[in-house]
Design a protein around this motif. Structure first.
Motif, mmCIF file in Angstrom:
data_model
loop_
_atom_site.group_PDB
_atom_site.id
_atom_site.type_symbol
_atom_site.label_atom_id
_atom_site.label_comp_id
_atom_site.label_asym_id
_atom_site.label_seq_id
_atom_site.Cartn_x
_atom_site.Cartn_y
_atom_site.Cartn_z
ATOM 1 N N LEU A 1 18.555 5.201 -17.106
ATOM 2 C CA LEU A 1 18.270 5.104 -18.533
ATOM 3 C C LEU A 1 18.254 3.644 -18.993
ATOM 4 N N GLY A 2 19.141 2.850 -18.427
ATOM 5 C CA GLY A 2 19.185 1.446 -18.804
ATOM 6 C C GLY A 2 17.909 0.704 -18.456
ATOM 7 N N GLU A 3 17.303 1.088 -17.329
ATOM 8 C CA GLU A 3 16.065 0.434 -16.920
ATOM 9 C C GLU A 3 14.892 0.839 -17.796
ATOM 10 N N VAL A 4 14.716 2.139 -18.010
ATOM 11 C CA VAL A 4 13.535 2.598 -18.748
ATOM 12 C C VAL A 4 13.649 2.315 -20.239
ATOM 13 N N LEU A 5 14.874 2.297 -20.777
ATOM 14 C CA LEU A 5 15.067 2.022 -22.205
ATOM 15 C C LEU A 5 15.423 0.559 -22.475
ATOM 16 N N GLU A 6 15.516 -0.233 -21.401
ATOM 17 C CA GLU A 6 15.809 -1.669 -21.505
ATOM 18 C C GLU A 6 17.092 -1.915 -22.293
ATOM 19 N N LEU A 7 18.183 -1.282 -21.837
ATOM 20 C CA LEU A 7 19.471 -1.395 -22.520
ATOM 21 C C LEU A 7 20.292 -2.584 -22.028
ATOM 22 N N GLY A 8 19.948 -3.140 -20.877
ATOM 23 C CA GLY A 8 20.758 -4.168 -20.244
ATOM 24 C C GLY A 8 21.200 -5.309 -21.138
ATOM 25 N N PRO A 9 20.300 -5.929 -21.921
ATOM 26 C CA PRO A 9 20.684 -7.104 -22.712
ATOM 27 C C PRO A 9 21.745 -6.833 -23.776
ATOM 28 N N PHE A 10 21.934 -5.585 -24.186
ATOM 29 C CA PHE A 10 22.908 -5.333 -25.263
ATOM 30 C C PHE A 10 23.925 -4.244 -24.919
ATOM 31 N N LEU A 11 24.122 -3.960 -23.636
ATOM 32 C CA LEU A 11 25.116 -2.955 -23.242
ATOM 33 C C LEU A 11 26.530 -3.355 -23.652
ATOM 34 N N ASP A 12 26.813 -4.653 -23.712
ATOM 35 C CA ASP A 12 28.150 -5.114 -24.053
ATOM 36 C C ASP A 12 28.261 -5.580 -25.501
ATOM 37 N N THR A 13 27.275 -5.224 -26.310
ATOM 38 C CA THR A 13 27.281 -5.575 -27.731
ATOM 39 C C THR A 13 27.861 -4.425 -28.547
ATOM 40 N N PRO A 14 28.762 -4.712 -29.499
ATOM 41 C CA PRO A 14 29.261 -3.637 -30.370
ATOM 42 C C PRO A 14 28.114 -2.941 -31.095
ATOM 43 N N VAL A 15 28.227 -1.639 -31.245
ATOM 44 C CA VAL A 15 27.144 -0.848 -31.842
ATOM 45 C C VAL A 15 26.793 -1.359 -33.233
ATOM 46 N N ARG A 16 27.793 -1.799 -34.005
ATOM 47 C CA ARG A 16 27.532 -2.253 -35.375
ATOM 48 C C ARG A 16 26.660 -3.505 -35.409
ATOM 49 N N GLN A 17 26.552 -4.229 -34.287
ATOM 50 C CA GLN A 17 25.742 -5.442 -34.249
ATOM 51 C C GLN A 17 24.335 -5.207 -33.689
ATOM 52 N N LEU A 18 24.036 -3.971 -33.303
ATOM 53 C CA LEU A 18 22.719 -3.669 -32.745
ATOM 54 C C LEU A 18 21.690 -3.547 -33.846
ATOM 55 N N SER A 19 20.455 -3.893 -33.524
ATOM 56 C CA SER A 19 19.359 -3.620 -34.451
ATOM 57 C C SER A 19 19.104 -2.121 -34.482
ATOM 58 N N LEU A 20 18.326 -1.658 -35.450
ATOM 59 C CA LEU A 20 18.042 -0.230 -35.549
ATOM 60 C C LEU A 20 17.347 0.280 -34.290
ATOM 61 N N GLY A 21 16.376 -0.483 -33.793
ATOM 62 C CA GLY A 21 15.666 -0.060 -32.588
ATOM 63 C C GLY A 21 16.582 0.023 -31.384
ATOM 64 N N GLN A 22 17.479 -0.941 -31.227
ATOM 65 C CA GLN A 22 18.433 -0.914 -30.123
ATOM 66 C C GLN A 22 19.386 0.261 -30.253
ATOM 67 N N GLY B 1 12.124 4.172 -39.455
ATOM 68 C CA GLY B 1 12.533 2.796 -39.708
ATOM 69 C C GLY B 1 12.295 1.825 -38.568
ATOM 70 N N LEU B 2 11.742 2.296 -37.449
ATOM 71 C CA LEU B 2 11.537 1.408 -36.310
ATOM 72 C C LEU B 2 10.267 0.578 -36.476
ATOM 73 N N ASP B 3 10.273 -0.621 -35.906
ATOM 74 C CA ASP B 3 9.062 -1.431 -35.912
ATOM 75 C C ASP B 3 8.084 -0.903 -34.869
ATOM 76 N N VAL B 4 6.887 -1.475 -34.855
ATOM 77 C CA VAL B 4 5.814 -0.972 -34.002
ATOM 78 C C VAL B 4 6.196 -1.035 -32.524
ATOM 79 N N VAL B 5 6.824 -2.135 -32.107
ATOM 80 C CA VAL B 5 7.176 -2.308 -30.700
ATOM 81 C C VAL B 5 8.239 -1.294 -30.287
ATOM 82 N N SER B 6 9.265 -1.118 -31.121
ATOM 83 C CA SER B 6 10.335 -0.165 -30.802
ATOM 84 C C SER B 6 9.807 1.265 -30.774
#
Length: 261
Positions: free
Chosen positions: A130-151, A176-181
């Protein structure tokens, strides 16, 4: 995989009409609703605000008990077997999160693993996929409250699929997601359905989601099923295109008015 027979859901609403008086009325959110979703289908569930979509989703997931009728999801009665059903379905609400707000995303996933009692090795393999296909790697260690809506939405989708459920229910996942997300989420859901055969029920107001993902659409209106078929068949029921002509008879400029036909 999903079966509803004559399902209804009513609510009693009380409104104050005076200092000591209240008026009571019954609101029928869903009326005599019947449909089936076969294994591996990707179905769009459409309707205006207040039509009964969210009420249906809550009954399918066991949050609400139907007033009448019969529901089966993955062979279970959601209201009676809610805990068992939770291990067979994944649910994503676009305007709410199932993640822990102050924890890193990775920690939320580990808590979910314990809740669903997923084997550690299976969890590790699934999170990597899931991390590979959804590209979660860059923010796996980020608190949820600091994530963008798309993340955050991508994190919610991963959380709903960590236990590899055969049924996925999505309520406005791209709101609410942008075009890329949006494109990333749509591509993932399409591949999930095609490659793993996951049954998906999607509610959305975004016609782009329906056009790109759903082979079948159902339209609910005032709590009743108004249409069940393909998107082209639904669009064919719309009124013919209307052309409006406007004739400008007076054209004004900032400095002085002028006449025009």
């Amino acid at each position: 995989m999903i079966e509803l027979d004559g399902v209804g859901r009513s609510f009693t609403v009380r409104r104050r009409t005076g200092p000591l008086r209240r008026q009571t009325r019954v609101v029928h959110a869903v009326r005599d609703l019947s449909f089936r979703v076969e294994p591996g289908e990707f179905v769009g569930y459409l309707g205006p605000n207040g039509a009964g979509k969210s009420t249906t989703i809550k009954m399918l997931t066991g949050i609400l008990t139907p007033t009448s009728g019969r529901i089966r999801v993955a062979g279970l009665d959601p209201s009676r077997r809610r805990t068992t059903l939770a291990r067979r379905i994944g649910v994503v609400f676009g305007q709410r999160t199932t993640l822990w707000w102050d924890l890193p995303l990775r920690s939320s996933f580990h808590l979910i693993r314990h809740l669903y009692k997923v084997d550690h090795q299976v969890f590790a393999r699934r999170l990597t996929e899931l991390g590979e296909v959804l590209e979660l790697g860059p923010f796996l260690d980020t608190p949820v409250r600091q994530l963008s809506l798309g993340q955050r939405v991508r994190g919610d989708i991963a959380a709903a699929l960590l236990h590899d459920p055969p049924v996925l229910v999505l309520d406005e996942p791209t709101i609410g997601l942008d075009v890329v997300s949006k494109a990333a989420v749509r591509d993932f859901l399409r591949d999930l359905n095609a490659e793993r055969g996951t049954t998906v029920l999607l509610t959305t107001h975004d016609l782009g989601d329906i056009e790109r993902l759903c082979r079948r659409v159902m339209l609910i209106d005032h709590g009743s099923l108004a249409f069940d078929g393909t998107l082209p068949a639904l669009m064919a029921t719309a009124p013919a295109e209307t052309t409006i002509e406007a004739v400008v008879t007076h054209l004004y400029t900032r400095n002085a008015p002028s006449q025009a036909q």
